[in-house]
Design an enzyme around this catalytic site. Structure first.
Site, PDB file in Angstrom:
ATOM      1  N   GLU A   1     -16.977  -9.929  20.743  1.00  0.00           N
ATOM      2  CA  GLU A   1     -17.936 -10.170  19.671  1.00  0.00           C
ATOM      3  C   GLU A   1     -17.305 -11.060  18.597  1.00  0.00           C
ATOM      4  O   GLU A   1     -16.186 -10.818  18.138  1.00  0.00           O
ATOM      5  CB  GLU A   1     -18.341  -8.823  19.078  1.00  0.00           C
ATOM      6  CG  GLU A   1     -19.296  -8.882  17.905  1.00  0.00           C
ATOM      7  CD  GLU A   1     -19.654  -7.488  17.390  1.00  0.00           C
ATOM      8  OE1 GLU A   1     -20.635  -7.382  16.635  1.00  0.00           O
ATOM      9  OE2 GLU A   1     -18.964  -6.508  17.753  1.00  0.00           O
TER      10      GLU A   1
ATOM     11  N   LYS B   1     -27.759 -10.205  18.834  1.00  0.00           N
ATOM     12  CA  LYS B   1     -27.525  -8.764  18.743  1.00  0.00           C
ATOM     13  C   LYS B   1     -28.740  -8.074  18.126  1.00  0.00           C
ATOM     14  O   LYS B   1     -29.240  -8.487  17.070  1.00  0.00           O
ATOM     15  CB  LYS B   1     -26.280  -8.508  17.894  1.00  0.00           C
ATOM     16  CG  LYS B   1     -25.833  -7.068  17.791  1.00  0.00           C
ATOM     17  CD  LYS B   1     -24.511  -7.002  17.025  1.00  0.00           C
ATOM     18  CE  LYS B   1     -23.964  -5.605  16.900  1.00  0.00           C
ATOM     19  NZ  LYS B   1     -22.648  -5.582  16.208  1.00  0.00           N
TER      20      LYS B   1
ATOM     21  N   TYR C   1     -22.870   0.974   8.480  1.00  0.00           N
ATOM     22  CA  TYR C   1     -22.285   2.246   8.049  1.00  0.00           C
ATOM     23  C   TYR C   1     -20.764   2.097   8.143  1.00  0.00           C
ATOM     24  O   TYR C   1     -20.256   1.155   8.765  1.00  0.00           O
ATOM     25  CB  TYR C   1     -22.752   3.391   8.964  1.00  0.00           C
ATOM     26  CG  TYR C   1     -22.501   3.128  10.433  1.00  0.00           C
ATOM     27  CD1 TYR C   1     -21.264   3.388  11.018  1.00  0.00           C
ATOM     28  CD2 TYR C   1     -23.503   2.592  11.241  1.00  0.00           C
ATOM     29  CE1 TYR C   1     -21.024   3.128  12.356  1.00  0.00           C
ATOM     30  CE2 TYR C   1     -23.276   2.328  12.573  1.00  0.00           C
ATOM     31  CZ  TYR C   1     -22.038   2.601  13.135  1.00  0.00           C
ATOM     32  OH  TYR C   1     -21.810   2.331  14.457  1.00  0.00           O
TER      33      TYR C   1
ATOM     34  N   CYS D   1     -21.822  -4.973  21.255  1.00  0.00           N
ATOM     35  CA  CYS D   1     -21.299  -3.802  20.549  1.00  0.00           C
ATOM     36  C   CYS D   1     -22.352  -2.710  20.325  1.00  0.00           C
ATOM     37  O   CYS D   1     -22.650  -1.957  21.231  1.00  0.00           O
ATOM     38  CB  CYS D   1     -20.652  -4.234  19.232  1.00  0.00           C
ATOM     39  SG  CYS D   1     -19.400  -3.035  18.641  1.00  0.00           S
TER      40      CYS D   1
ATOM     41  N   SER E   1     -14.853  -3.389  17.953  1.00  0.00           N
ATOM     42  CA  SER E   1     -14.903  -1.971  17.604  1.00  0.00           C
ATOM     43  C   SER E   1     -13.546  -1.555  17.049  1.00  0.00           C
ATOM     44  O   SER E   1     -12.565  -1.494  17.784  1.00  0.00           O
ATOM     45  CB  SER E   1     -15.243  -1.137  18.845  1.00  0.00           C
ATOM     46  OG  SER E   1     -15.302   0.235  18.533  1.00  0.00           O
TER      47      SER E   1
ATOM     48  N   LEU F   1      13.389   1.252  -0.679  1.00  0.00           N
ATOM     49  CA  LEU F   1      13.869   2.368   0.131  1.00  0.00           C
ATOM     50  C   LEU F   1      14.381   3.464  -0.804  1.00  0.00           C
ATOM     51  O   LEU F   1      15.322   3.248  -1.569  1.00  0.00           O
ATOM     52  CB  LEU F   1      14.987   1.878   1.047  1.00  0.00           C
ATOM     53  CG  LEU F   1      15.231   2.626   2.351  1.00  0.00           C
ATOM     54  CD1 LEU F   1      13.970   2.636   3.211  1.00  0.00           C
ATOM     55  CD2 LEU F   1      16.384   1.982   3.111  1.00  0.00           C
TER      56      LEU F   1
ATOM     57  N   GLY G   1      15.168   6.759   0.183  1.00  0.00           N
ATOM     58  CA  GLY G   1      15.848   7.869   0.824  1.00  0.00           C
ATOM     59  C   GLY G   1      14.900   8.978   1.219  1.00  0.00           C
ATOM     60  O   GLY G   1      15.308   9.993   1.773  1.00  0.00           O
TER      61      GLY G   1
ATOM     62  N   ASP H   1       8.601   8.798   3.365  1.00  0.00           N
ATOM     63  CA  ASP H   1       7.559   7.772   3.411  1.00  0.00           C
ATOM     64  C   ASP H   1       8.154   6.378   3.596  1.00  0.00           C
ATOM     65  O   ASP H   1       7.721   5.609   4.457  1.00  0.00           O
ATOM     66  CB  ASP H   1       6.706   7.818   2.142  1.00  0.00           C
ATOM     67  CG  ASP H   1       5.917   9.120   2.011  1.00  0.00           C
ATOM     68  OD1 ASP H   1       5.411   9.592   3.036  1.00  0.00           O
ATOM     69  OD2 ASP H   1       5.825   9.645   0.902  1.00  0.00           O
TER      70      ASP H   1
ATOM     71  N   THR I   1       4.791   2.092   0.035  1.00  0.00           N
ATOM     72  CA  THR I   1       5.170   3.237   0.869  1.00  0.00           C
ATOM     73  C   THR I   1       4.339   4.497   0.611  1.00  0.00           C
ATOM     74  O   THR I   1       4.676   5.560   1.121  1.00  0.00           O
ATOM     75  CB  THR I   1       6.660   3.572   0.652  1.00  0.00           C
ATOM     76  OG1 THR I   1       6.868   3.924  -0.722  1.00  0.00           O
ATOM     77  CG2 THR I   1       7.548   2.388   1.007  1.00  0.00           C
TER      78      THR I   1
ATOM     79  N   LYS J   1      -7.403   4.301  -9.671  1.00  0.00           N
ATOM     80  CA  LYS J   1      -6.107   3.878  -9.122  1.00  0.00           C
ATOM     81  C   LYS J   1      -6.292   3.244  -7.747  1.00  0.00           C
ATOM     82  O   LYS J   1      -5.710   2.196  -7.446  1.00  0.00           O
ATOM     83  CB  LYS J   1      -5.159   5.082  -8.989  1.00  0.00           C
ATOM     84  CG  LYS J   1      -4.508   5.549 -10.265  1.00  0.00           C
ATOM     85  CD  LYS J   1      -3.447   6.600  -9.931  1.00  0.00           C
ATOM     86  CE  LYS J   1      -2.745   7.099 -11.163  1.00  0.00           C
ATOM     87  NZ  LYS J   1      -1.681   8.083 -10.831  1.00  0.00           N
TER      88      LYS J   1
END
Length: 567
Positions: free
Chosen positions: A37, A103, A109, A139, A166, A317, A319, A322, A423, A540
């Site tokens: 598609e 189509k 949605y 689809c 999809s 990083l 430690g 995440d 992260t 946020k």
């Protein structure tokens, strides 16, 4: 079926990719080659579809493509234009566009906004390729029991070609397969389901193409998260034999309105059966759950970085688990040589955090910079001391540390053209346990839709699938902490993650009320507090970088809540 990875808007690159697959299909002596598609434009093109120039260029490129496609029939997804625009499939035959299907069922949605752009088609299309009848669908058309496929089959189609874009989410491949098997058996028809593969902003497409026989047997199951040409021979006598033994079909056909099914007749020089031997059956088993999620995150990361022209990424990083998971995914997606990590300790950073960050960087062979922030924290505190005097230290002082780190890592990004990978996980983003302009600062959020409990599962799985321990065991086992104050743990502020994630799933993904969630056995006051944090943090999330969707309902395209909200 060309399971291809297009780039949205790159008509030239996509058309070149289509031609390469056409040549590969022709070399395999295929009669027909099918593309996903909107393969020509990429999916979803979003508001590019509002630009008349883009629509015109996509039609021009399609016509140029058609002139180069001979000795094979091709079905290619593109955007058609009449008085309105349509999500369309072009049938290319003998060097020209022989026909077009529009189509009929437009999804509107979740992540889909097709009614914003497209007009729905008004008639199914069957193509008669010599003596074979093939229905064309796009689809959403295949997901409705009473959709175009049912009337196309009653009008004589032995095969339904379904071209798709999809997107991936956990567990969706199995649901798709179950639906396609049902649709094939109900209509005594072979279904060839072809899907896009690759990452596009927040979305990842898993490919996982399928061809299902009229009896519901999987003839071919394509690979997941891999670009490939799926080639199969079809026994077209199968649907005919099945229909002779299905009295339901004869009764239904008397009432069916097949007159509005358009038919396009095409003639070709058949490939003699002696030219090629029968192809062996192949059925690639889908990956198990954690491998599937991991491959989605790897592909989503790789495509976002490379398709947007970046060559190098940078990761803060800490430690903690995440950032460890983000680094492990990025290393597999991009290669260690294309990653820089930065450890930015404050006085609250533990010796264990430093040792674990160094061990992880060493194991994955990535560059690690060490930029202490304690002196900078002091400068910030001095600058604000006159205004903060006579107040208790609180989260404002804690977040200074996160914002200094965000400032430093964005400076490195700005200086060297590196993309910052953030992260934060879904659990944190849900309840606002993240610092705006601090640890949220960056360009792409790999695990934005990964709940904390799944972060742990994936981290353990990465170690299990590797020949050596990638993520140090202590990162996985010690209590998670932002390390913004002495002896801090996440559970000082949040419920245990195994409880939090269940409540979040009920509220965010299933829209359950506080009363409904409480009835599942969770403390009502706790549920009320979690819901309050989720609602309060919408502002946020609006300012967070995009991240990869893997759950049923991700923040952003899936879940769109008002910031100003009195409910």
């Amino acid at each position: 079926m060309a399971q291809m990875n297009p780039t949205v808007g790159d008509l030239t690159k996509n058309s070149e990719m289509i031609l390469r697959f056409v040549e590969e299909a022709r070399a395999a002596s295929a009669n027909i080659v099918v593309f996903p598609e909107l393969a020509l434009t990429g999916y979803p093109p979003e508001d590019l579809l509002l630009k008349p120039g883009f629509i015109g260029d996509n039609i021009r490129v399609l016509n140029d493509l058609a002139g180069n496609i001979r000795d094979i029939t091709a079905v290619i997804g593109f955007v058609d234009r009449k008085s309105e625009i349509y999500n369309a499939a072009a049938i290319i035959h003998n060097g020209s566009v022989a026909g077009v299907y529009h189509k009929m069922f437009l999804p509107n949605y979740g992540v889909f906004d097709e009614e914003r752009y497209f007009q729905a088609g008004d008639a199914p299309l069957n193509i008669k390729l010599d003596d074979i009848t093939i229905g064309i669908g796009i689809c959403e058309d295949i997901w409705y029991p009473e959709g175009p496929a049912s009337v196309q089959a009653l009008a004589g189609a032995e095969v339904i070609i379904s071209i798709n874009a999809s997107p991936y989410q956990m567990g969706k491949a199995l649901l798709r397969e179950e639906t396609l098997v049902t649709r094939a058996v109900d209509n005594d028809v072979i279904i060839a389901y072809n899907n896009i593969v690759g990452g596009q902003d927040e979305l990842v497409f898993d490919g996982h193409g399928l061809i299902v026989s009229e009896r519901g047997k999987v003839i071919v199951r394509g690979k997941s998260f891999v670009e490939e040409l799926i080639v199969a021979d079809l026994d077209l006598d199968g649907p005919l034999r099945s229909r002779r033994h299905d009295p339901r079909r004869r009764k239904v056909s008397l009432k069916a309105d097949t007159a509005h099914v358009r038919e396009l007749k095409l003639y070709t020089t058949k490939v003699p059966s002696a030219v090629r031997s029968e192809l062996p059956l192949r059925s690639d088993a889908p990956p198990e759950r954690l491998e599937e999620v991991l491959q989605a995150l790897i592909m989503g990361t790789r495509d976002y970085v490379l398709k947007n022209g970046f060559k190098h990424v940078v990761i803060a990083l800490s430690g903690g688990i995440d950032s460890a998971l983000v680094l492990a995914i990025a290393t597999e997606a991009l290669g260690a040589e294309n990653i820089t990590t930065v450890f930015m300790p404050s006085k609250y950073s533990s010796h264990d955090s430093k040792a674990d960050a160094e061990a992880l960087a060493r194991t994955l062979d990535v560059e690690l910079l060490n930029i202490p922030i304690e002196e900078l924290v002091g400068h910030y505190a001095d600058s604000l001391s006159a205004y903060f005097k006579d107040t208790e230290e609180n989260v404002a002082e804690e977040n200074l540390q996160a914002r200094i780190r965000g400032n430093l890592i964005m400076a490195l990004s700005n200086k060297f053209g590196w993309l910052v990978l953030t992260t934060g996980n879904k659990s944190e983003m849900s309840v606002g346990y993240a610092t705006l302009y601090g640890d949220m600062a960056g360009g792409f959020a790999i695990i934005k839709d990964v709940p904390k409990t799944l972060v742990y599962e994936l981290s353990k799985y990465i170690n299990k699938r590797s020949s050596n321990t990638v993520i140090p065991d202590r990162i996985i086992t010690r209590p998670p902490s932002a390390e913004l104050r002495a002896d801090q743990t996440d559970q000082d502020t949040l419920p245990p993650y195994d409880v939090l994630d269940q409540v979040l799933r009920a509220y965010v993904e299933e829209d359950m009320s506080i009363d409904d969630i409480s009835e599942l056995g969770y403390d009502r006051d706790l549920v009320k507090r979690i819901v309050y944090m989720v609602d309060l943090s919408e502002y946020k999330r609006r300012q967070a970088p995009p991240g990869i969707k893997i759950t049923e309902r991700a923040f952003g395209k899936d879940r769109r809540m008002p910031i100003t909200n009195g409910y």
